[in-house]
Design a protein around this motif. Structure first.
Motif, short mmCIF file in Angstrom:
data_model
loop_
_atom_site.label_atom_id
_atom_site.label_comp_id
_atom_site.label_asym_id
_atom_site.label_seq_id
_atom_site.Cartn_x
_atom_site.Cartn_y
_atom_site.Cartn_z
N SER A 92 12.77 21.96 -21.75
CA SER A 92 11.33 21.65 -22.08
C SER A 92 10.76 23.35 -22.71
O SER A 92 9.60 23.26 -23.71
CB SER A 92 10.43 21.63 -20.64
N VAL A 93 11.18 24.33 -22.50
CA VAL A 93 10.84 25.57 -22.98
C VAL A 93 11.32 25.74 -24.46
O VAL A 93 10.73 26.18 -25.41
CB VAL A 93 11.59 26.87 -22.08
N LEU A 94 12.86 25.24 -24.47
CA LEU A 94 13.44 25.27 -25.99
C LEU A 94 12.51 24.44 -26.79
O LEU A 94 12.22 24.64 -28.09
CB LEU A 94 14.55 24.75 -26.09
N LYS A 95 11.97 23.14 -26.26
CA LYS A 95 11.49 22.09 -27.02
C LYS A 95 10.08 22.84 -27.62
O LYS A 95 9.34 22.77 -28.68
CB LYS A 95 11.17 20.88 -26.58
N GLU A 96 9.19 23.44 -26.54
CA GLU A 96 8.13 24.03 -27.01
C GLU A 96 8.39 25.08 -27.92
O GLU A 96 7.41 25.33 -28.94
CB GLU A 96 7.43 24.72 -25.78
N LEU A 97 9.36 25.74 -27.99
CA LEU A 97 9.61 26.96 -28.83
C LEU A 97 9.74 26.45 -30.13
O LEU A 97 9.24 26.74 -31.00
CB LEU A 97 10.70 27.83 -28.10
N MET A 98 10.25 25.32 -30.36
CA MET A 98 10.71 24.67 -31.63
C MET A 98 9.67 24.08 -32.23
O MET A 98 9.29 24.00 -33.52
CB MET A 98 11.72 23.52 -31.26
N SER A 99 8.63 23.82 -31.52
CA SER A 99 7.25 23.44 -31.93
C SER A 99 6.29 24.34 -32.25
O SER A 99 5.14 24.15 -32.84
CB SER A 99 6.57 22.52 -31.19
N MET A 100 6.52 25.69 -32.11
CA MET A 100 5.54 26.63 -32.41
C MET A 100 5.24 26.92 -33.91
O MET A 100 6.40 26.70 -34.89
CB MET A 100 6.10 28.01 -31.83
N ASP A 101 4.42 27.54 -34.42
CA ASP A 101 4.14 27.95 -35.68
C ASP A 101 4.41 29.08 -36.06
O ASP A 101 4.37 30.12 -35.32
CB ASP A 101 2.72 27.78 -35.95
N VAL A 102 5.35 29.18 -37.07
CA VAL A 102 5.94 30.54 -37.57
C VAL A 102 4.90 31.44 -38.14
O VAL A 102 4.85 32.67 -37.99
CB VAL A 102 7.20 30.41 -38.49
N ARG A 103 3.99 30.76 -38.85
CA ARG A 103 2.66 31.42 -39.39
C ARG A 103 1.38 31.08 -38.58
O ARG A 103 1.22 30.02 -38.17
CB ARG A 103 2.73 30.99 -40.87
N ILE A 104 0.66 32.27 -38.46
CA ILE A 104 -0.59 31.91 -37.94
C ILE A 104 -1.69 32.66 -38.61
O ILE A 104 -1.45 33.51 -39.42
CB ILE A 104 -0.61 32.40 -36.42
N ARG A 105 -2.86 32.25 -38.43
CA ARG A 105 -3.85 33.03 -39.32
C ARG A 105 -4.47 34.04 -38.60
O ARG A 105 -4.50 34.39 -37.37
CB ARG A 105 -5.20 31.88 -39.27
N SER A 106 -4.65 35.35 -39.48
CA SER A 106 -5.04 36.70 -38.94
C SER A 106 -6.48 36.44 -38.81
O SER A 106 -7.37 35.34 -39.22
CB SER A 106 -4.72 37.32 -39.87
N PRO A 107 -7.33 37.35 -38.11
CA PRO A 107 -8.68 37.23 -38.06
C PRO A 107 -9.50 37.47 -39.41
O PRO A 107 -10.70 36.88 -39.43
CB PRO A 107 -9.14 38.68 -37.43
N GLY A 108 -8.79 37.87 -40.50
CA GLY A 108 -9.65 37.98 -41.65
C GLY A 108 -9.04 36.79 -42.74
O GLY A 108 -9.30 36.81 -43.86
N PHE A 109 -8.59 35.73 -42.17
CA PHE A 109 -8.08 34.50 -42.89
C PHE A 109 -9.00 34.03 -43.85
O PHE A 109 -10.32 33.85 -43.33
CB PHE A 109 -7.07 33.59 -41.90
N CYS A 110 -8.89 33.58 -44.92
CA CYS A 110 -9.83 33.01 -45.76
C CYS A 110 -9.25 31.58 -46.41
O CYS A 110 -7.92 31.93 -46.84
CB CYS A 110 -10.30 33.68 -46.81
#
Length: 293
Positions: free
Chosen positions: A211-229
């Protein structure tokens, strides 16, 4: 593109206290007034306000007073209709309220077939704007989480049906990678996974919990920074401040110099030129006023 099951236009009437037509609206808008005792029903499709309204509504704007037709503005079909945003929402949502207040002028019924055909042209126009305004379609300000990406790849291999074909030494390496990635990033996991991760730190490795492995596989490699536009945010900001650059074509320079209303009319003109709508509502115009006074 999924079509709507109900009519796009209800063509209900909202009258002022003297009985003059203020504007047309949908059933939900009528119910809003009625449920608050702000109006009373005249007939099934008409209500009259119980108070003296401050403004004149849309009394001087024929476009908003007319009965709208539930048919495709391009081909005239009355089936499989969608609501098309002539000015894409990704731009309009960053515009000033005095412009957004007139957004219904640029919401038109289009059937799914015509909608899909036009969207191919719209994508190309967005790509053109992206280049001229240095505004990537995916936005600016992404944070690359390389450790998460590394852990995702390791977890994916460990969950592979052909794991038994991988040498034990490589499997041990993959398990170590998962442990190294998951434990420092426990806060990114769900509460259930966090509990499992906590237990694993004192016994079998995290790699043993599917279950932990599956959750890890579904994570986003890229996330928005606080200054994202976003793409749309960048373009509206540039146009709103009348900034030009050397990458812009003549058309985009004109849009930037003229301001946000020019961006609105450019999308209207693009729709007319590429969708070739034969059934536009009366009083609809590329040059229709963009701002609410």
């Amino acid at each position: 593109m999924q079509s709507r099951e109900q009519d796009i236009y209800n063509n209900c009437k909202v009258l002022d206290i003297t009985g003059t037509l203020l504007f047309r609206a949908g059933n939900r808008r009528l119910e809003w007034y009625l449920s608050r005792n702000l109006a009373h029903r005249i007939d099934a499709n008409t209500i009259q306000l119980n108070f003296v309204n401050k403004g004149s509504g849309r009394q001087n704007e024929p476009f908003y007073l007319q009965e709208m037709q539930n048919m495709c503005t391009v081909c005239g079909s009355s089936t499989n209709l969608t609501m098309h945003h002539v000015v894409p929402h990704q731009y309009r949502k960053y515009m000033d309220d005095k412009i957004k207040s007139r957004s219904s002028h640029d919401l038109l019924p289009v059937c799914t077939l015509c909608h899909d055909k036009y969207e191919r042209h719209a994508v190309l126009f967005k790509q053109h704007l992206s280049h001229c305004f240095s505004a990537p379609l995916e936005g600016v300000g992404w944070i690359e989480r390389k450790d998460i990406g590394k852990g995702m790849r390791a977890a994916s291999t460990l969950m592979s049906p052909s794991l038994d074909k991988i040498p034990k030494q490589r499997i041990d390496q993959l398990r170590a990678i998962v442990n190294e990635v998951v434990i420092p990033n426990t806060d990114l996991f769900s509460a259930d996974s966090q509990a499992l991760i906590s237990q694993c730190q004192f016994g079998v490795g995290v790699w043993a919990e599917h279950s932990v492995l599956k959750e890890l596989m579904s994570m986003d490699v890229r996330i928005r920074s606080p200054g994202f536009c976003t793409h749309g945010e960048i373009i509206v900001d540039v146009v709103g401040h009348h900034r030009t650059n050397s990458l812009m074509c003549d058309q985009c320079k004109e849009i930037a110099a003229a301001g946000v209303p020019a961006l609105v009319t450019s999308w209207r003109r693009h729709f007319v030129e590429h969708a070739d709508p034969a059934y536009l509502p009366n009083h609809w115009s590329v040059e229709y006023i963009c701002e609410q006074n």
